[in-house]
Write a protein that holds these residues in place. Structure first.
Motif, PDB file in Angstrom:
ATOM      1  N   ALA A 203       0.822  -1.210   0.000  1.00  0.00           N
ATOM      2  CA  ALA A 203       0.000   0.000   0.000  1.00  0.00           C
ATOM      3  C   ALA A 203       0.852   1.255   0.000  1.00  0.00           C
ATOM      4  CB  ALA A 203      -0.930  -0.016   1.213  1.00  0.00           C
ATOM      5  N   ARG A 204       1.764   1.385   0.966  1.00  0.00           N
ATOM      6  CA  ARG A 204       2.576   2.595   1.056  1.00  0.00           C
ATOM      7  C   ARG A 204       3.551   2.719  -0.104  1.00  0.00           C
ATOM      8  NH1 ARG A 204       5.032   2.216   6.951  1.00  0.00           N
ATOM      9  NH2 ARG A 204       5.167   0.056   6.271  1.00  0.00           N
ATOM     10  N   GLY A 205       4.134   1.579  -0.527  1.00  0.00           N
ATOM     11  CA  GLY A 205       5.089   1.618  -1.630  1.00  0.00           C
ATOM     12  C   GLY A 205       4.459   2.061  -2.927  1.00  0.00           C
ATOM     13  N   GLN A 238      -4.783  -1.290  -4.673  1.00  0.00           N
ATOM     14  CA  GLN A 238      -3.660  -0.417  -4.372  1.00  0.00           C
ATOM     15  C   GLN A 238      -3.060   0.180  -5.652  1.00  0.00           C
ATOM     16  OE1 GLN A 238      -4.062  -3.463  -3.030  1.00  0.00           O
ATOM     17  NE2 GLN A 238      -4.488  -2.869  -0.916  1.00  0.00           N
ATOM     18  N   LEU A 239      -3.007  -0.635  -6.722  1.00  0.00           N
ATOM     19  CA  LEU A 239      -2.492  -0.146  -7.995  1.00  0.00           C
ATOM     20  C   LEU A 239      -3.413   0.922  -8.586  1.00  0.00           C
ATOM     21  CD1 LEU A 239      -1.355  -3.571  -9.458  1.00  0.00           C
ATOM     22  CD2 LEU A 239       0.152  -1.680  -8.840  1.00  0.00           C
ATOM     23  N   ALA A 291      -9.332  -0.499   0.469  1.00  0.00           N
ATOM     24  CA  ALA A 291      -8.589  -1.728   0.170  1.00  0.00           C
ATOM     25  C   ALA A 291      -7.969  -2.319   1.418  1.00  0.00           C
ATOM     26  CB  ALA A 291      -7.504  -1.439  -0.867  1.00  0.00           C
ATOM     27  N   GLY A 292      -7.684  -1.474   2.425  1.00  0.00           N
ATOM     28  CA  GLY A 292      -7.072  -1.972   3.647  1.00  0.00           C
ATOM     29  C   GLY A 292      -5.604  -2.252   3.437  1.00  0.00           C
ATOM     30  N   THR A 293      -5.040  -3.029   4.316  1.00  0.00           N
ATOM     31  CA  THR A 293      -3.624  -3.365   4.261  1.00  0.00           C
ATOM     32  C   THR A 293      -3.424  -4.575   3.382  1.00  0.00           C
ATOM     33  OG1 THR A 293      -3.318  -2.527   6.493  1.00  0.00           O
ATOM     34  CG2 THR A 293      -1.580  -3.947   5.610  1.00  0.00           C
ATOM     35  N   ALA A 294      -2.640  -4.406   2.348  1.00  0.00           N
ATOM     36  CA  ALA A 294      -2.395  -5.521   1.427  1.00  0.00           C
ATOM     37  C   ALA A 294      -1.352  -6.468   1.991  1.00  0.00           C
ATOM     38  CB  ALA A 294      -1.917  -4.976   0.079  1.00  0.00           C
TER      39      ALA A 294
END
Length: 419
Positions: A203-205, A238-239, A291-294
């Motif tokens: 997510a952060r990346g 996330q994408l 999406a939450g934490t992937a």
């Protein structure tokens, strides 16, 4: 050289030595103070730098004395290193090399501009202080990642500077340097995205890559993220958020460029571009939050950090678009301005943005007309990115992008009409 300048240079040499010695002493702080088991500390490094400076002063134009003293210092450090290895079995030679480099920097501070050796000392100390981080990178770096790093350096540092920065072909439309720069840009975004995901998580990346990549080329970010969506379907939300953020970042970048060239055009551009950016930023953050934490992404799940083939294919397409755009400009002239702006938006917004802003600044074009054409370019480019994501990434990626893209375009059109 005056006495004041000489003292200043000697003081610079002493400061260089004490700086390096401070870092070396801090790294070896576990060694008991006063036992004499360390090769060198802050005082010794200071003396080594002064030795280099004084030797350079005494040697004058003859460098033989400087070389002999260097050899003697190297032998002395070698003996001290052997004794240290026998005492604690520490085979590292970093401190020895740092002492020799400090001697050279001290000599350089006296013989040339002192700012250069001072800057070199700061860089050396920074590298020395990064030992834990560099060792972690070395331990976790895979062969394909090292190969990707070398390939990226090869196409950017080696190949790019030697290419001619001038136009070739019909209408001088093809610039090898600019086209290869696009190859470097796309491959670089792929590289940064790979390590961003690996180090910061999915997510952060991806979000950080989208934000930073959007400052350079949101189309390149979309292309790479769409390709990644095929490999990692679980990262599609996330994408999608990363693509939306990258696309939104394009608008303030365009506004800044236009403002530097022609503030009047930028003033008219501000409402539609700001509205479109706000819609995409908001939707991207909402998408990421939902999406939450992937699941953390591993290097095995990310196939390759360096996608040169994709970058080359996209750059060939860009070359074709550049030729077609130049042809439209030559054949249709000013009446084809909006057609050119829309056509240019298929691949790039910066070239037409700069061109139209300059025309407005030179009174060759009304600021309102330039702003409308630039807005059209941005709208077409945003729509094309949605199509690229849907075609390459599949319907799973295209669906979460369709509504925000259309909503942003509608909001931008409304802002343009009202003003």
């Amino acid at each position: 050289m005056s006495e004041l300048e000489l003292l200043t240079r000697l003081g610079t040499a002493l400061a260089i030595g004490m700086l390096v010695g401070l870092e070396r002493g801090w790294q070896e702080r576990a060694v008991e103070s006063g036992t004499g088991s360390k090769i060198a500390g802050i005082r010794t490094f200071g003396i080594v730098a002064l030795l280099g400076a004084v030797t350079a002063m005494l040697s004058g134009e003859r460098l033989l004395l400087l070389g002999f003293v260097f050899i003697g210092l190297a032998l002395l450090l070698a003996v001290a290193h052997v004794l240290t290895v026998q005492a604690d079995q520490d085979f590292g030679i970093t401190t020895v090399l740092a002492a020799l480099a400090t001697y050279v920097l001290g000599a350089a501070a006296l013989r040339g501009p002192p700012v250069v050796p001072a800057a070199a000392a700061v860089v050396m100390v920074t590298v020395l202080s990064l030992k834990p981080l560099l060792h972690r990178i070395e331990q976790h770096l895979e062969q394909r990642e090292l190969r990707a790093t070398l390939q990226l350096l090869l196409i950017s540092v080696v190949a790019l500077p030697v290419l001619p920065d001038q136009g070739f072909g019909p209408w001088q439309a093809l610039n090898p340097y600019e086209l290869w720069w696009m190859v470097v840009l796309i491959a670089g975004i792929s590289y940064v995205g790979y390590f961003g995901i690996k180090l910061a998580g999915a997510a952060r990346g991806l979000l950080a890559t989208g934000l930073l990549g959007g400052l350079a080329s949101s189309t390149a970010v979309t292309l790479n993220f769409a390709r990644l969506a095929r490999q990692r379907p679980d990262l599609v939300p996330q994408l999608a958020a990363g693509i939306l953020v990258a696309s939104a970042t394009m608008f303030p970048r365009m506004l800044l460029v236009a403002g530097v060239i022609h503030p009047a055009t930028a003033w008219l551009l501000a409402p539609p571009l700001t509205v479109m950016a706000g819609v995409l930023y908001a939707w991207g953050l909402i998408t990421l939050r939902r999406a939450g934490t992937a699941e953390e992404t591993t290097p095995q799940q990310l196939r390759n950090p360096f996608e040169l083939r994709t970058a080359l294919a996209f750059t060939l397409l860009l070359a074709a678009i550049l030729l077609a755009s130049k042809a439209l400009q030559e054949w249709l002239g000013t009446p084809g301005l909006f057609l050119l702006a829309g056509f240019s938006g298929v691949t790039d917004v910066d070239a037409i943005n700069i061109s139209l802003a300059r025309m407005g600044a030179n009174a060759e074009l009304l600021a309102a007309t330039a702003a409308q054409a630039i807005t059209l370019t941005a709208a077409v480019n945003t729509l094309v990115k949605g199509v690229i994501a849907a075609v390459i990434g599949g319907q799973a990626l295209g669906r979460p992008l369709g509504v925000p893209v259309l909503l942003a375009l509608a909001a931008g059109a409304s802002a343009s009409v009202l003003l």
